[in-house]
Scaffold this active site. Structure first.
Site, PDB file in Angstrom:
ATOM      1  N   ASN A   1      27.008 -90.465  47.609  1.00  0.00           N
ATOM      2  CA  ASN A   1      28.052 -90.737  48.598  1.00  0.00           C
ATOM      3  C   ASN A   1      29.312 -91.126  47.823  1.00  0.00           C
ATOM      4  OD1 ASN A   1      29.736 -91.608  50.601  1.00  0.00           O
ATOM      5  ND2 ASN A   1      28.441 -93.313  51.284  1.00  0.00           N
TER       6      ASN A   1
ATOM      7  N   GLU B   1      20.162 -99.282  53.666  1.00  0.00           N
ATOM      8  CA  GLU B   1      21.183 -99.810  52.768  1.00  0.00           C
ATOM      9  C   GLU B   1      21.538-101.239  53.160  1.00  0.00           C
ATOM     10  OE1 GLU B   1      23.507 -96.309  50.845  1.00  0.00           O
ATOM     11  OE2 GLU B   1      24.610 -97.033  52.574  1.00  0.00           O
TER      12      GLU B   1
ATOM     13  N   GLY C   1      27.555-102.033  46.309  1.00  0.00           N
ATOM     14  CA  GLY C   1      28.657-102.279  45.386  1.00  0.00           C
ATOM     15  C   GLY C   1      28.665-103.666  44.760  1.00  0.00           C
TER      16      GLY C   1
ATOM     17  N   HIS D   1      27.034 -95.176  58.334  1.00  0.00           N
ATOM     18  CA  HIS D   1      27.167 -95.993  57.126  1.00  0.00           C
ATOM     19  C   HIS D   1      27.796 -97.338  57.490  1.00  0.00           C
ATOM     20  CE1 HIS D   1      28.352 -97.383  53.171  1.00  0.00           C
ATOM     21  NE2 HIS D   1      27.489 -96.507  52.671  1.00  0.00           N
TER      22      HIS D   1
ATOM     23  N   SER E   1      23.555-100.416  45.114  1.00  0.00           N
ATOM     24  CA  SER E   1      23.513-100.754  43.680  1.00  0.00           C
ATOM     25  C   SER E   1      22.372-100.066  42.931  1.00  0.00           C
ATOM     26  CB  SER E   1      23.457-102.278  43.476  1.00  0.00           C
ATOM     27  OG  SER E   1      24.634-102.874  43.983  1.00  0.00           O
TER      28      SER E   1
ATOM     29  N   GLU F   1      29.950 -99.026  56.119  1.00  0.00           N
ATOM     30  CA  GLU F   1      31.411 -99.086  55.982  1.00  0.00           C
ATOM     31  C   GLU F   1      32.094 -98.497  57.210  1.00  0.00           C
ATOM     32  OE1 GLU F   1      31.504 -97.319  52.099  1.00  0.00           O
ATOM     33  OE2 GLU F   1      30.625 -99.153  51.284  1.00  0.00           O
TER      34      GLU F   1
ATOM     35  N   LYS G   1      32.206 -91.579  48.914  1.00  0.00           N
ATOM     36  CA  LYS G   1      33.138 -92.424  49.700  1.00  0.00           C
ATOM     37  C   LYS G   1      34.563 -91.882  49.562  1.00  0.00           C
ATOM     38  CE  LYS G   1      29.810 -96.104  49.307  1.00  0.00           C
ATOM     39  NZ  LYS G   1      29.501 -97.531  49.248  1.00  0.00           N
TER      40      LYS G   1
HETATM   41  P1  13P Z   1      26.633 -98.430  45.743  1.00  0.00           P
HETATM   42  O1  13P Z   1      25.641 -97.525  45.093  1.00  0.00           O
HETATM   43  O2  13P Z   1      28.004 -98.353  45.139  1.00  0.00           O
HETATM   44  O3  13P Z   1      26.127 -99.836  45.883  1.00  0.00           O
HETATM   45  O4  13P Z   1      26.852 -97.883  47.253  1.00  0.00           O
HETATM   46  C1  13P Z   1      25.745 -97.596  48.019  1.00  0.00           C
HETATM   47  C2  13P Z   1      26.199 -96.899  49.238  1.00  0.00           C
HETATM   48  O5  13P Z   1      26.888 -97.460  50.073  1.00  0.00           O
HETATM   49  C3  13P Z   1      25.815 -95.482  49.395  1.00  0.00           C
HETATM   50  O6  13P Z   1      26.063 -95.021  50.666  1.00  0.00           O
END
Ligand code: 13P
Length: 253
Positions: free
Chosen positions: A10, A168, A174, A96, A213, A98, A12
């Site tokens: 992903n 997740e 992150g 997601h 992560s 976010e 982003k």
């Molecule tokens: P990270 O791998 O940066 O923690 O992000 C995970 C994520 O949100 C994947 O959709």
């Protein structure tokens, strides 16, 4: 039912036309036909069409990070599932955290989007996960149960081939922090049990990804857990060598 490991990146809101990330990954993928994992990259909308051509024939799949619930019409700034199909997407990430936070998306909207995406012939990677406050107050299982039930598509047939769940935990995204392996396995097994009550036997074939992560240093042990069927990777998917190193830790390699 055997579940093929899915390694999903992903990206982003990252990536430009000039970047070589997808090209590098496609070259690595082309070295062999029968990788024991499926790889998908989910770049921003602006790169989908171009990257679709770059990765063509590599065995790598293309995914988007969101879609609208309608097929077309007066929805300024939105992209429909059919448009994603049109540019070569196989997958779409929905729900997601976010998007749940930045855009106020709730379970019922995510359910409608997921239903529309499946109807258009896309495979859905449906994200669920608890916040740190919810975890600290002992609500991890109930939050994931509620999100799963509330955002699962219902209007069309859901089967093991077109639905992927991504667990997740929001607090792990992150941050460099992850649940313990035991916790990840327990939650994934719980999600599978819930899926069983929602869609019956097909649940055994639904892939459940871990996200948050994941990196080369922890991927091997996480991917080896019995109810983990792959990873949804953010930061580490932006570096070809890290993303590839994660895929190379597929238990069957
Ligand atoms: P990270 O791998 O940066 O923690 O992000 C995970 C994520 O949100 C994947 O959709």
């Amino acid at each position: 039912m055997a579940r093929r490991l899915l390694i999903a990146g992903n990206w982003k809101m990252n990536g430009f036309l000039a970047d070589s990330l997808a090209d590098t990954l496609a070259t690595l993928m082309r070295k062999k036909q029968d990788w024991p994992f499926e790889m998908v990259v989910c770049p921003p909308f602006t790169l989908l069409h171009y990257l679709g051509k770059i990765i063509s024939g590599s065995g790598m799949a293309l995914g988007a990070q969101d879609c609208h619930l309608k097929g077309s019409g007066a929805h300024t700034g939105d992209i429909s599932p059919l448009m994603l199909k049109d540019v070569g997407c196989t997958y779409v990430i929905l729900g997601h955290s976010e998007r749940r936070m930045d855009h106020g998306e709730g379970d019922s909207l995510i359910r409608e989007k997921a239903t529309a995406a499946l109807g258009a012939g896309l495979k859905v990677i449906l994200c669920i996960g608890e916040t740190e406050a919810e975890r600290d107050s002992g609500q991890t299982l109930t939050v994931n149960q509620t999100q799963l039930k509330g955002s699962m598509p219902v209007a069309v047939d859901v089967d093991a081939t077109n639905l992927v769940i991504a667990y997740e935990p929001v607090w792990a995204i992150g941050t460099g922090r992850t649940p313990t392996n035991l916790e990840i396995q327990e939650i994934h097994a719980f999600i599978r049990k819930e899926l069983l009550s929602l869609i019956g036997k097909a649940a055994e074939g639904v892939r459940i990804l871990y996200g948050g992560s994941m990196k080369p240093g922890n991927a091997g042990e996480i991917l080896a857990l019995p109810d983990v069927d792959g990873g949804l990777i953010g930061g580490a998917s932006l570096k070809a060598e890290d993303f590839w190193a994660i895929a190379q830790q597929s238990p069957s390699l």
